[in-house]
Design a protein around this motif. Sequence first.
Motif, PDB file in Angstrom:
ATOM      1  N   ASN A  68       8.693   1.752   0.333  1.00  0.00           N
ATOM      2  CA  ASN A  68       7.774   2.807   0.837  1.00  0.00           C
ATOM      3  C   ASN A  68       8.418   3.663   2.269  1.00  0.00           C
ATOM      4  O   ASN A  68       8.712   2.981   2.979  1.00  0.00           O
ATOM      5  N   LEU A  69       8.950   4.793   1.690  1.00  0.00           N
ATOM      6  CA  LEU A  69       9.609   5.448   2.861  1.00  0.00           C
ATOM      7  C   LEU A  69       8.692   6.897   3.331  1.00  0.00           C
ATOM      8  O   LEU A  69       9.253   7.555   3.884  1.00  0.00           O
ATOM      9  N   SER A  70       7.243   6.854   2.885  1.00  0.00           N
ATOM     10  CA  SER A  70       6.581   8.254   3.217  1.00  0.00           C
ATOM     11  C   SER A  70       6.361   8.112   4.679  1.00  0.00           C
ATOM     12  O   SER A  70       6.327   7.364   5.559  1.00  0.00           O
ATOM     13  N   GLY A  71       6.467   9.421   5.150  1.00  0.00           N
ATOM     14  CA  GLY A  71       6.320   9.777   6.585  1.00  0.00           C
ATOM     15  C   GLY A  71       6.871  11.031   6.946  1.00  0.00           C
ATOM     16  O   GLY A  71       7.825  11.375   6.570  1.00  0.00           O
ATOM     17  N   ALA A  72       6.055  11.935   7.519  1.00  0.00           N
ATOM     18  CA  ALA A  72       6.773  13.332   7.774  1.00  0.00           C
ATOM     19  C   ALA A  72       7.738  13.069   8.815  1.00  0.00           C
ATOM     20  O   ALA A  72       7.754  11.946   9.754  1.00  0.00           O
ATOM     21  N   SER A  73       8.794  13.774   8.959  1.00  0.00           N
ATOM     22  CA  SER A  73       9.877  13.792  10.119  1.00  0.00           C
ATOM     23  C   SER A  73       9.483  13.856  11.394  1.00  0.00           C
ATOM     24  O   SER A  73       8.465  14.554  11.859  1.00  0.00           O
ATOM     25  N   ASN A 113       8.495  -1.962   3.645  1.00  0.00           N
ATOM     26  CA  ASN A 113       7.706  -0.888   3.836  1.00  0.00           C
ATOM     27  C   ASN A 113       8.541  -0.351   5.394  1.00  0.00           C
ATOM     28  O   ASN A 113       8.865  -1.391   5.938  1.00  0.00           O
ATOM     29  N   ALA A 114       9.002   0.781   5.358  1.00  0.00           N
ATOM     30  CA  ALA A 114       9.701   1.493   6.276  1.00  0.00           C
ATOM     31  C   ALA A 114       9.020   1.391   7.667  1.00  0.00           C
ATOM     32  O   ALA A 114       7.715   1.471   7.702  1.00  0.00           O
ATOM     33  N   SER A 115       9.492   1.305   8.547  1.00  0.00           N
ATOM     34  CA  SER A 115       9.250   1.600   9.861  1.00  0.00           C
ATOM     35  C   SER A 115      10.443   2.060  10.949  1.00  0.00           C
ATOM     36  O   SER A 115      11.148   2.408  10.197  1.00  0.00           O
ATOM     37  N   THR A 158       3.396 -11.280  -3.568  1.00  0.00           N
ATOM     38  CA  THR A 158       4.371  -9.920  -3.172  1.00  0.00           C
ATOM     39  C   THR A 158       4.878 -10.565  -1.762  1.00  0.00           C
ATOM     40  O   THR A 158       4.148 -10.526  -0.695  1.00  0.00           O
ATOM     41  N   HIS A 159       6.115 -10.410  -1.637  1.00  0.00           N
ATOM     42  CA  HIS A 159       7.041 -10.594  -0.140  1.00  0.00           C
ATOM     43  C   HIS A 159       6.870  -9.201   0.502  1.00  0.00           C
ATOM     44  O   HIS A 159       7.454  -8.235  -0.185  1.00  0.00           O
ATOM     45  N   GLN A 160       6.308  -9.197   1.395  1.00  0.00           N
ATOM     46  CA  GLN A 160       6.210  -7.967   2.405  1.00  0.00           C
ATOM     47  C   GLN A 160       7.390  -8.056   3.321  1.00  0.00           C
ATOM     48  O   GLN A 160       7.268  -9.075   4.212  1.00  0.00           O
ATOM     49  N   VAL A 161       7.895  -6.848   3.440  1.00  0.00           N
ATOM     50  CA  VAL A 161       9.282  -6.839   4.343  1.00  0.00           C
ATOM     51  C   VAL A 161       8.939  -5.659   5.082  1.00  0.00           C
ATOM     52  O   VAL A 161       8.731  -4.311   4.622  1.00  0.00           O
ATOM     53  N   ILE A 162       8.984  -5.568   6.602  1.00  0.00           N
ATOM     54  CA  ILE A 162       9.189  -4.479   7.454  1.00  0.00           C
ATOM     55  C   ILE A 162      10.561  -4.162   7.771  1.00  0.00           C
ATOM     56  O   ILE A 162      11.366  -4.993   8.175  1.00  0.00           O
TER      57      ILE A 162
END
Length: 306
Positions: A68-73, A113-115, A158-162
């Motif tokens: 998941n890379l969703s997100g406005a600049s 999931n991106a952060s 599911t392995h969740q990775v930040i």
Amino acid sequence: MAKIIVAGGTGNLGTKLIEGFLANGDEVYVLSRQKRRTENPKLNFVLWDGEHMDSWTSILDGADTLINLSGASINRVFNEENKSLLRESRVRPTSVLGKAIQQASNPPRLWINASGVSIFNGKGDLKDEESTDFGSDFLANLAKDWEAACLKWEAPKTHQVILRIAPVLMAESGMFAELYPLAKLGLAGTVGSGKQIVSWILLDDFLRLIPWIISLNEPDPVYHACSPNPLSNEEFMKTIRTVAGSSIGLPLPSFMAKIGARVKGVDPTLLLESVPVTTKLTLERGFKFNFPYLQLALQQLILKST
């Protein structure tokens, strides 16, 4: 061959990642808010709105990895309207993905999931993946909300990775593309005090890091996508001038940086705030950075841009 789903896959990073997955023979599904066509049989665009459960959820079944890379600049002024946009464009897609995973009968093995490394904005000493002393400004709180939207979902299968991502240096856009031409003109001097820490990662290493995480059987819950060697702004700008062959760089005082940022339509904190972040777990787990030092990274970008 693996089934990989990418949300937010039409931006610069997502597009480059997908190219690598396809070259590897993987089957890629891209969640997109617009209808798109492709002639590649292994590339599939799936329509979604990033907010609601719909027919797109069926593609989660049997997938190996969801990214998941969703997100406005973030390259905008942080007024109330833009703050809301930045938060909703991250939290809503993440939340609906978590809900879909929870309800899937055969959910993805891995959810990356991106952060942002900006979760540590304004802190005094270097922070790695084990640090929990977070910042308190807007970008730090935005990253905290983004991560919370992922971690609130229980996903036992599911392995969740930040993945906290630093500014990615690439030839065609972003920090390098803006600063390198200025450096050749003798304009890329120290910004503000020059003491603020700049964290970064070269695109080549970023594109290798995600497949490396995917290859792990038991990934850690947090990784930092950044070079292990951040620099002060003064050192960062000096290195850019060195590779550009410029012996001078006109400094940009804080008040001028604030004016310039407003003129460009971005928030001054992007120039003046310290982001003191490094990585520890990637190195301990065996990832090898090909370009851990800025001068080598910049030289690689120059070679690619010529």
